[in-house]
Write a protein that holds these residues in place. Structure first.
Motif, PDB file in Angstrom:
ATOM      1  N   ARG A  45      79.061  55.329  41.988  1.00 30.42           N
ATOM      2  CA  ARG A  45      80.119  54.575  41.237  1.00 30.42           C
ATOM      3  C   ARG A  45      79.221  53.288  40.603  1.00 30.42           C
ATOM      4  O   ARG A  45      79.540  53.202  39.485  1.00 30.42           O
ATOM      5  N   TYR A  49      77.345  52.540  36.204  1.00 31.88           N
ATOM      6  CA  TYR A  49      77.168  51.564  35.102  1.00 31.88           C
ATOM      7  C   TYR A  49      76.063  51.005  34.690  1.00 31.88           C
ATOM      8  O   TYR A  49      76.071  50.143  33.761  1.00 31.88           O
ATOM      9  N   HIS A 231      89.859  46.606  30.653  1.00 30.86           N
ATOM     10  CA  HIS A 231      89.032  47.733  31.229  1.00 30.86           C
ATOM     11  C   HIS A 231      88.025  47.308  32.087  1.00 30.86           C
ATOM     12  O   HIS A 231      87.617  48.174  33.158  1.00 30.86           O
ATOM     13  N   SER A 235      88.102  48.390  36.434  1.00 29.66           N
ATOM     14  CA  SER A 235      87.056  49.112  36.777  1.00 29.66           C
ATOM     15  C   SER A 235      86.488  48.534  38.149  1.00 29.66           C
ATOM     16  O   SER A 235      86.327  49.147  39.012  1.00 29.66           O
ATOM     17  N   SER A 238      88.861  48.905  40.785  1.00 25.72           N
ATOM     18  CA  SER A 238      89.281  50.136  41.401  1.00 25.72           C
ATOM     19  C   SER A 238      88.032  50.821  42.322  1.00 25.72           C
ATOM     20  O   SER A 238      88.003  51.742  42.927  1.00 25.72           O
TER      21      SER A 238
END
Length: 265
Positions: A45, A49, A231, A235, A238
Motif C-alpha cells: 500500500r 504512493y 482524500h 488515505s 485507511s
C-alpha cells in the motif's frame, strides 16, 4: 520594464526584486522539539504512493510532530509542523541516496509553506496544529482544519535516552535527506508544467532525547469538512496498522538547508 537578474534568486511576486544567491544560507531553528512516531503497515500500500525512482526500504509510516521556536528566518518567530514520511532509496540515473520521502507536510504558518513548497518541492499544506499539551506524563497534540480535527498524537510516560543510545540518536539526525516530488500543475488545463524529484537537506544537533509509548489516531473527514485534504487524510487513515513502535522525542537545534537542495535525476 522589469527584468530578471541572472545572479539573483526570486520568489513570488518577483518584480519587487530578488536576493543575491548565498550558497551557505540555512534556516536555523534554535529551539526544536520533535516527537517521532513509527507505524508498521502494508508495504504494498505504501509503495503505491511512491513515484518512479523511489524504492520503499521498510513498510513503515513515520509521523513527526515538530514544535519550532526562535526561528531565525521568522525573526525569532515560531510554527508547528506534522510530517508524514516513508524510508526510501532513490535510484536515479545520476543520483542514488537514502532518505525520507515526504507524503505530506502540514504546517500552521504561511511563510514556511511557501518557502518549502514550489521553491523546494516539498508537499506542504496548511492545518491548525496545537502546541504540546503536557499533562500527567502525557504529551499530546492534534491537527484540524476549519474546526474539524483529523489527527491526534500522544506520547505517554517519556523516559530519558542516555549513553550509547543517545549517541546513536544524535548520529541519525546529523544528516537528514528530505525527498519529495515537486509538482506544478498547468494553468487552466489538466496535467503538469513541471514534475521533478527533489532533495531538501537538513541536520539537527540533538541535546536530549526521550522514549515513550506512542499513539496515533486519525479521524476521517468528508469532502464538505475538508474539501482539499480529505482524500489525503482518509488515505492515511485507511492504512492497516500492524504495530506502533515507541515514540522518540528530541530537543535540539535544527538547520534547514534548502539552498543546497537539488533536482534529482
Amino acid at each position: 520594464m522589469f527584468t530578471f537578474e541572472p545572479n539573483k534568486t526570486y520568489s513570488m511576486p518577483p518584480f519587487f526584486g530578488g536576493a543575491e544567491f548565498n550558497p551557505n544560507a540555512e534556516g536555523r531553528v534554535n529551539d526544536s522539539v520533535e516527537i517521532n512516531f513509527t507505524q508498521i503497515t502494508d508495504g504494498n500500500r505504501l509503495a503505491d504512493y511512491l513515484p518512479k525512482g523511489f524504492i520503499l526500504l521498510k513498510p513503515e509510516l513515520h509521523i513527526c510532530f515538530g514544535q519550532y521556536r526562535q526561528i531565525d528566518f521568522l525573526a525569532g518567530g515560531a510554527y508547528n509542523i506534522i510530517r508524514v514520511t516513508v524510508p526510501v532509496y532513490f535510484n536515479g540515473m545520476r543520483d542514488k541516496l537514502v532518505g525520507e520521502f515526504n507524503l505530506v507536510i502540514w504546517e500552521n504558518k504561511t511563510a514556511p509553506i511557501t518557502g518549502g513548497r514550489e521553491e523546494s518541492g516539498m508537499p506542504k499544506i496548511y492545518a491548525d496544529i496545537e502546541d504540546f499539551h503536557i499533562f500527567r506524563e502525557k504529551y499530546f497534540t492534534n491537527a484540524s482544519f476549519e474546526g474539524n480535527t483529523f489527527l491526534r498524537m500522544e506520547m505517554i510516560n517519556p523516559q530519558p535516552i542516555q549513553g550509547q543510545w543517545l549517541k546513536e540518536v544524535r548520529a541519525n539526525h546529523a544528516n537528514l535527506n528530505g525527498l519529495a516530488l515537486r509538482y506544478i500543475p498547468k494553468i487552466g488545463a489538466p496535467g503538469a508544467d513541471l514534475i521533478q524529484a527533489a532533495l531538501y537537506p537538513a541536520s539537527a544537533k540533538i541535546k536530549s532525547a526521550w522514549i515513550g509509548k506512542g499513539s496515533i489516531q486519525w479521524t476521517k473527514l468528508t469532502s464538505e469538512q475538508n474539501k482539499h485534504q480529505a482524500h489525503i487524510i482518509n488515505s492515511l487513515a485507511s492504512l492497516p496498522i500492524i504495530e506502533t513502535k515507541p515514540a522518540i522525542m528530541t530537543k535540539g537545534i535544527l538547520s534547514m538547508k534548502p539552498i543546497t537542495g537539488r533536482v534529482l535525476k
